[in-house]
Motif scaffolding. Structure first.
Motif, PDB file in Angstrom:
ATOM      1  N   GLN A 166      19.847  67.103  88.663  1.00 25.76           N
ATOM      2  CA  GLN A 166      21.033  67.447  89.457  1.00 25.76           C
ATOM      3  C   GLN A 166      20.666  68.341  90.632  1.00 25.76           C
ATOM      4  OE1 GLN A 166      24.366  66.363  89.323  1.00 25.76           O
ATOM      5  NE2 GLN A 166      24.254  67.365  91.306  1.00 25.76           N
ATOM      6  N   HIS A 167      19.837  69.344  90.380  1.00 20.88           N
ATOM      7  CA  HIS A 167      19.500  70.276  91.456  1.00 20.88           C
ATOM      8  C   HIS A 167      18.578  69.640  92.500  1.00 20.88           C
ATOM      9  CE1 HIS A 167      21.953  73.240  89.767  1.00 20.88           C
ATOM     10  NE2 HIS A 167      21.090  73.769  88.909  1.00 20.88           N
ATOM     11  N   ALA A 168      17.819  68.615  92.121  1.00 22.51           N
ATOM     12  CA  ALA A 168      17.061  67.870  93.133  1.00 22.51           C
ATOM     13  C   ALA A 168      18.042  67.234  94.121  1.00 22.51           C
ATOM     14  CB  ALA A 168      16.178  66.815  92.478  1.00 22.51           C
ATOM     15  N   LEU A 169      19.142  66.696  93.602  1.00 24.14           N
ATOM     16  CA  LEU A 169      20.188  66.147  94.470  1.00 24.14           C
ATOM     17  C   LEU A 169      20.838  67.254  95.290  1.00 24.14           C
ATOM     18  CD1 LEU A 169      21.894  63.732  91.917  1.00 24.14           C
ATOM     19  CD2 LEU A 169      20.472  63.050  93.858  1.00 24.14           C
ATOM     20  N   ASP A 170      21.075  68.400  94.636  1.00 23.33           N
ATOM     21  CA  ASP A 170      21.747  69.521  95.293  1.00 23.33           C
ATOM     22  C   ASP A 170      20.939  70.115  96.446  1.00 23.33           C
ATOM     23  OD1 ASP A 170      23.889  69.276  93.517  1.00 23.33           O
ATOM     24  OD2 ASP A 170      23.107  70.813  92.151  1.00 23.33           O
ATOM     25  N   LEU A 171      19.629  69.891  96.460  1.00 22.72           N
ATOM     26  CA  LEU A 171      18.805  70.402  97.563  1.00 22.72           C
ATOM     27  C   LEU A 171      19.129  69.717  98.892  1.00 22.72           C
ATOM     28  CD1 LEU A 171      15.274  70.819  95.943  1.00 22.72           C
ATOM     29  CD2 LEU A 171      16.770  72.634  96.800  1.00 22.72           C
ATOM     30  N   LYS A 172      19.797  68.570  98.812  1.00 24.96           N
ATOM     31  CA  LYS A 172      20.145  67.805 100.023  1.00 24.96           C
ATOM     32  C   LYS A 172      18.914  67.575 100.891  1.00 24.96           C
ATOM     33  CE  LYS A 172      23.430  69.998 102.055  1.00 24.96           C
ATOM     34  NZ  LYS A 172      24.599  70.408 102.827  1.00 24.96           N
ATOM     35  N   ALA A 173      17.867  67.048 100.246  1.00 26.60           N
ATOM     36  CA  ALA A 173      16.600  66.873 100.955  1.00 26.60           C
ATOM     37  C   ALA A 173      15.984  65.507 100.682  1.00 26.60           C
ATOM     38  CB  ALA A 173      15.637  67.986 100.568  1.00 26.60           C
ATOM     39  N   ARG A 176      17.961  60.901  95.601  1.00 25.13           N
ATOM     40  CA  ARG A 176      19.022  59.891  95.499  1.00 25.13           C
ATOM     41  C   ARG A 176      19.432  59.729  94.041  1.00 25.13           C
ATOM     42  NH1 ARG A 176      15.416  55.291  97.951  1.00 25.13           N
ATOM     43  NH2 ARG A 176      14.488  55.918  96.017  1.00 25.13           N
ATOM     44  N   LYS A 177      20.717  59.501  93.820  1.00 22.25           N
ATOM     45  CA  LYS A 177      21.210  59.277  92.457  1.00 22.25           C
ATOM     46  C   LYS A 177      20.514  58.099  91.799  1.00 22.25           C
ATOM     47  CE  LYS A 177      25.720  61.415  92.561  1.00 22.25           C
ATOM     48  NZ  LYS A 177      27.135  61.298  92.276  1.00 22.25           N
ATOM     49  N   THR A 178      20.160  57.121  92.569  1.00 21.39           N
ATOM     50  CA  THR A 178      19.506  55.935  92.006  1.00 21.39           C
ATOM     51  C   THR A 178      18.103  56.244  91.477  1.00 21.39           C
ATOM     52  OG1 THR A 178      18.750  55.286  94.203  1.00 21.39           O
ATOM     53  CG2 THR A 178      20.804  54.291  93.393  1.00 21.39           C
ATOM     54  N   LEU A 180      17.500  58.819  89.530  1.00 23.54           N
ATOM     55  CA  LEU A 180      17.668  59.429  88.219  1.00 23.54           C
ATOM     56  C   LEU A 180      17.488  58.395  87.120  1.00 23.54           C
ATOM     57  CD1 LEU A 180      19.263  61.473  90.110  1.00 23.54           C
ATOM     58  CD2 LEU A 180      20.579  62.008  88.078  1.00 23.54           C
ATOM     59  N   PRO A 181      16.961  58.828  85.960  1.00 23.45           N
ATOM     60  CA  PRO A 181      16.944  57.911  84.816  1.00 23.45           C
ATOM     61  C   PRO A 181      18.366  57.408  84.565  1.00 23.45           C
ATOM     62  CG  PRO A 181      15.669  59.875  84.321  1.00 23.45           C
ATOM     63  CD  PRO A 181      16.388  60.132  85.630  1.00 23.45           C
ATOM     64  N   ILE A 182      18.502  56.155  84.267  1.00 18.75           N
ATOM     65  CA  ILE A 182      19.811  55.524  84.092  1.00 18.75           C
ATOM     66  C   ILE A 182      20.676  56.310  83.112  1.00 18.75           C
ATOM     67  CG2 ILE A 182      20.987  53.464  83.223  1.00 18.75           C
ATOM     68  CD1 ILE A 182      18.631  51.849  84.433  1.00 18.75           C
ATOM     69  N   GLU A 183      20.078  56.764  82.021  1.00 18.40           N
ATOM     70  CA  GLU A 183      20.828  57.463  80.964  1.00 18.40           C
ATOM     71  C   GLU A 183      21.373  58.811  81.436  1.00 18.40           C
ATOM     72  OE1 GLU A 183      17.712  56.388  80.822  1.00 18.40           O
ATOM     73  OE2 GLU A 183      17.370  55.209  79.016  1.00 18.40           O
ATOM     74  N   LEU A 184      20.841  59.368  82.506  1.00 17.57           N
ATOM     75  CA  LEU A 184      21.288  60.679  83.012  1.00 17.57           C
ATOM     76  C   LEU A 184      22.267  60.573  84.168  1.00 17.57           C
ATOM     77  CD1 LEU A 184      18.024  62.825  82.954  1.00 17.57           C
ATOM     78  CD2 LEU A 184      19.904  62.826  81.316  1.00 17.57           C
ATOM     79  N   ARG A 185      22.485  59.385  84.689  1.00 18.00           N
ATOM     80  CA  ARG A 185      23.371  59.237  85.847  1.00 18.00           C
ATOM     81  C   ARG A 185      24.794  59.544  85.485  1.00 18.00           C
ATOM     82  NH1 ARG A 185      21.032  53.705  88.381  1.00 18.00           N
ATOM     83  NH2 ARG A 185      18.919  54.450  88.516  1.00 18.00           N
TER      84      ARG A 185
END
Length: 185
Positions: A166-173, A176-178, A180-185
């Motif tokens: 989640q925080h990798a996404l939050d870095l806005k850098a 991408r959601k895609t 992420l491991p499918i089970e964590l999306r």
């Protein structure tokens, strides 16, 4: 667990030989895999950011990227301390709250970029070592913090994985959601 992952682990153990450390047989392998892949993913996103970009805002209102990186690093440090506490056989409550301290965050954001990157890297390695040293019995233990909050140590890899991805996404850098491991999306 998949056969491919089992085969890869067996090949790795053969290459590493005697003396290498491995997860306990009863460790939550899937969740550990998510956490370890999340660590690598977060590290890649972080390492692609120039130092001056660390002060830019994250996707979390009121959190700069720098504060978010400190949060991720101090979370790993906290989980390491909790696991080490349990592995040492302590029966008393963990001597502090099982949450990242606001004081730690305030200190973390004042660190030079290199030190902040090192906090993330070192704390992730330390947590991984602590997880590897856990026995099946420790994985099944629960820890209660000084405020009375209790959780099972088996939850730590999933909590860490969710936080990292989640925080990798939050870095806005560029995360991408895609990714992420499918089970964590």
């Amino acid at each position: 667990m998949s056969t491919a992952l089992d085969d890869a682990r067996a090949a790795l153990k053969e290459r590493q030989g005697l003396g290498a450390r491995y997860d306990a047989p009863g460790a939550p392998a899937r969740e550990l895999d998510w956490a370890r892949r999340g660590t690598a993913y977060f590290a890649r996103i972080l390492n692609d950011l120039p130092d001056d970009a660390l002060d830019e805002p994250s996707a979390i209102i009121g959190f700069s990227r720098r504060r978010l990186i400190a949060q991720v690093g101090y979370q790993a440090r906290l989980f390491s301390e909790i696991v080490a506490w349990a592995r040492s056989g302590q029966t008393a409550p963990f001597p502090k709250e099982a949450a990242v301290s606001p004081d730690d965050l305030e200190f973390g954001i004042t660190q030079p970029s290199r030190a902040l990157r090192y906090l993330f890297e070192h704390s992730a390695i330390h947590l991984n070592v602590e997880w590897r040293d856990m026995t099946d019995a420790v994985w099944d233990q629960s820890v209660t913090d000084i405020k009375g909050k209790s959780f099972n140590l088996r939850q730590t890899p999933l909590l860490r994985a969710k936080s990292l991805w989640q925080h990798a996404l939050d870095l806005k850098a560029g995360a991408r959601k895609t990714d992420l491991p499918i089970e964590l999306r």
